[in-house]
Design a protein around this motif. Structure first.
Motif, mmCIF file in Angstrom:
data_model
loop_
_atom_site.group_PDB
_atom_site.id
_atom_site.type_symbol
_atom_site.label_atom_id
_atom_site.label_comp_id
_atom_site.label_asym_id
_atom_site.label_seq_id
_atom_site.Cartn_x
_atom_site.Cartn_y
_atom_site.Cartn_z
ATOM 1 N N LEU A 115 -3.636 -9.897 -2.078
ATOM 2 C CA LEU A 115 -3.524 -11.070 -2.941
ATOM 3 C C LEU A 115 -2.252 -11.055 -3.770
ATOM 4 C CD1 LEU A 115 -7.158 -11.336 -4.390
ATOM 5 C CD2 LEU A 115 -6.207 -12.553 -2.418
ATOM 6 N N ASP A 116 -1.637 -9.903 -3.900
ATOM 7 C CA ASP A 116 -0.482 -9.725 -4.780
ATOM 8 C C ASP A 116 0.767 -10.374 -4.186
ATOM 9 O OD1 ASP A 116 1.418 -8.857 -6.593
ATOM 10 O OD2 ASP A 116 1.499 -6.816 -5.791
ATOM 11 N N PRO A 117 1.390 -11.319 -4.882
ATOM 12 C CA PRO A 117 2.591 -11.968 -4.332
ATOM 13 C C PRO A 117 3.760 -11.021 -4.087
ATOM 14 C CG PRO A 117 1.677 -13.237 -6.161
ATOM 15 C CD PRO A 117 0.966 -11.917 -6.151
ATOM 16 N N TRP A 118 3.805 -9.901 -4.789
ATOM 17 C CA TRP A 118 4.925 -8.970 -4.626
ATOM 18 C C TRP A 118 4.910 -8.263 -3.272
ATOM 19 C CZ3 TRP A 118 9.177 -8.970 -7.405
ATOM 20 C CH2 TRP A 118 9.140 -9.501 -8.705
ATOM 21 N N LEU A 150 -8.254 -8.591 -0.846
ATOM 22 C CA LEU A 150 -9.001 -9.022 -2.032
ATOM 23 C C LEU A 150 -8.594 -8.321 -3.323
ATOM 24 C CD1 LEU A 150 -12.584 -9.377 -0.496
ATOM 25 C CD2 LEU A 150 -10.866 -11.164 -0.871
ATOM 26 N N TYR A 151 -7.480 -7.584 -3.299
ATOM 27 C CA TYR A 151 -6.981 -6.963 -4.523
ATOM 28 C C TYR A 151 -5.603 -7.512 -4.862
ATOM 29 C CZ TYR A 151 -10.774 -3.544 -4.568
ATOM 30 O OH TYR A 151 -12.010 -2.946 -4.627
ATOM 31 N N ALA A 152 -5.273 -7.471 -6.159
ATOM 32 C CA ALA A 152 -4.003 -8.000 -6.636
ATOM 33 C C ALA A 152 -3.062 -6.854 -7.027
ATOM 34 C CB ALA A 152 -4.253 -8.960 -7.796
ATOM 35 N N HIS A 153 -2.245 -7.091 -8.017
ATOM 36 C CA HIS A 153 -1.112 -6.242 -8.365
ATOM 37 C C HIS A 153 -1.545 -4.957 -9.057
ATOM 38 C CE1 HIS A 153 3.205 -5.932 -8.878
ATOM 39 N NE2 HIS A 153 3.113 -5.779 -10.187
ATOM 40 N N CYS A 154 -1.243 -3.809 -8.449
ATOM 41 C CA CYS A 154 -1.458 -2.482 -9.046
ATOM 42 C C CYS A 154 -2.931 -2.147 -9.317
ATOM 43 C CB CYS A 154 -0.677 -2.328 -10.355
ATOM 44 S SG CYS A 154 1.114 -2.429 -10.171
ATOM 45 N N LYS A 155 -3.842 -2.860 -8.712
ATOM 46 C CA LYS A 155 -5.258 -2.631 -8.984
ATOM 47 C C LYS A 155 -5.765 -1.329 -8.376
ATOM 48 C CE LYS A 155 -5.581 -6.423 -11.295
ATOM 49 N NZ LYS A 155 -5.778 -6.416 -12.762
#
Length: 471
Positions: free
Chosen positions: A417-420, A437-442
């Protein structure tokens, strides 16, 4: 004299009724890795180390003091060194009190550090951030700071002389641990790079594509479509000189000028960044709740505005989304915050401008790369141009290899999910993982029963690799 006082009072009154959200939007996008849910009450020590102002000019004799935090509670002689590398934020104790690095260090009797990046937090070489003082703000100097820190720590702290070194970073600091492994392979035994962008790029149009795709995946297509429709309506209003919907639904300040191209770019760029902050920092339920708010609005713009107002939290004040408001924040040279420093690094080294250059995103087409180039020109007393920024970015990629960094013992992880992740090295096995299903640094959090099978496997793999690297 009376006329001057009246004008001054009116000016102050108007200013007090306005709220500039640009710093709020920035801080949500550039905050450090999220604090652990469970934190141990170990004693954390805050110390400083003397650093050269310029590691590459022998004639420059000035020095400054870099802050770092340490936790030696679980350390045993010859145990490994774990360094959480700071990025464009102020460091805090939380990442030495919990999280997956903490858990690994605890299990392996490690000595933990958290280093602060020059020019951020309390690690300030100068008393202000005037352009001439930013000369020494670049990633190569920061990596040299880290090299000096490792050498000095091993030489001066009892029991560390033979210790192996593990670096951990998130976001920009994950980029740093990768590039450190390339420049100083003799000083590090392994690194974990969470959410690391490795390819510098001026027009990072892919970022907003991923923001849109993540909203669709988690919040549903109807949410995406409503955002897209609201933006299109507001774009048409702007072109027709109509501010009524913006005033009614977002409470935009009256100083916004529909005929000013820079104001229009700043407005729509800010809207897109608000949704970027939602996606990049997403935890389960966040996007879902935002989309519920958006979809319960009486119409597209009402739902869109309801979320934007809740996000910026301006209260009864009008929201100043003018170009001058953004410029004012970036021109502040005091040491409060990290916005001016980071934007300088983007102009000078990285780009990563999250533009409207793609049709495959819902935020319209009014924040092209021109917006960000103009900010570089207008903010700093340095002759930045589109050509110089492009040249700077090319030099960065040549120096570090972009998506082919040629490093060993680095584990690259990303949330889908993380745009980076669009500027990162995507791989599997012992090279890395991309977790749905995970985002930034999660992934930096401790293992949990709430982890998906993919996240559980990621944490198992990095633990196995770190144990191997320090053995």
């Amino acid at each position: 004299m009376k006329l001057f006082v009246v004008i001054l009072v009116i000016s102050v009154s108007v200013t007090n009724c306005q709220f500039s959200p640009f710093r709020t939007i920035f801080e949500k996008l550039h905050e450090g890795p999220p604090p652990p849910l469970v934190q141990y009450r170990n004693n954390i020590h805050m110390k400083y180390i003397e650093q050269k102002l310029d590691h590459f000019d022998e004639s420059e004799k000035r020095t400054w003091r870099m802050r770092y935090l340490s936790n030696d509670f679980y350390f045993k002689e010859k145990g490994p060194i774990f360094i959480f590398v700071g990025g464009e934020w102020e460091i805090s104790e939380s990442n030495l009190r919990g999280g997956h690095m903490f858990d690994m260090a605890k299990n392996l009797s490690g000595y933990m550090f958290y280093t602060e990046h020059r020019y951020y937090g309390r690690s300030q070489p100068f008393t202000d951030l005037k352009t001439e003082n930013l000369k020494y703000l670049n990633v190569k100097q920061a990596l040299a700071d880290l090299a000096h820190f490792i050498k000095t720590s091993k030489e001066t702290i009892p029991g560390l002389q033979e210790s192996k070194v593990i670096l951990v970073g998130g976001s920009y600091s994950a980029t740093m641990v990768t590039w450190f492994s390339k420049l100083y392979p003799d000083l590090v035994n392994g690194a974990w790079a969470s959410s690391a962008p490795l390819r510098a790029k001026v027009d990072f149009k892919e970022y907003k594509e991923v923001v849109g795709a993540s909203i669709t995946e988690v919040g549903g297509e109807a949410c995406y479509k409503r955002i897209e429709s609201a933006v299109k309506i507001l774009e048409d209003d702007i072109e027709n000189g109509n501010l009524e919907r913006l005033k009614e639904n977002i409470n935009i300040c009256p100083n916004f000028d529909v005929t000013n191209k820079k104001d229009v770019m700043a407005l729509f760029g800010s809207f897109s960044d608000i949704f970027a902050g939602l996606v990049q920092t997403h935890n389960k339920g966040n996007i879902e709740k935002a989309c519920e708010m958006i979809l319960t609005g009486k119409d597209d713009v009402a739902g869109f505005g309801k979320f934007v107002k809740a996000y910026v939290d301006a209260g009864s004040k009008c929201v100043d989304l003018s170009y001058d408001a953004e410029l004012t924040e970036l021109r502040k040279t005091d040491l409060k915050g990290e916005m001016r420093q980071w934007y300088y690094q983007t102009c000078n080294e990285f780009g990563w401008y999250q533009t409207s250059g793609s049709d495959n995103q819902p935020f319209g087409h009014h924040f092209p790369v021109d917006l960000y180039v103009e900010l570089c020109k207008d903010v700093y007393d340095t002759p930045f141009s589109g050509e110089t920024i492009e040249s700077n970015i090319q030099l960065t990629n040549e120096a570090f290899g972009a998506l082919q960094p040629e490093v060993k013992n680095v584990y690259f992880t990303h949330g889908k999910l993380d745009p980076w992740h669009a500027m990162g090295l995507l791989c599997s096995g012992d090279c890395g993982a991309v977790v749905p299903l995970y985002a930034h640094c999660k992934d930096l959090a401790s293992s949990s029963s709430a982890d998906t099978p993919e996240m559980t496997e990621l944490k198992r793999t990095i633990s196995k690799l770190v144990t191997k690297w320090v053995s």
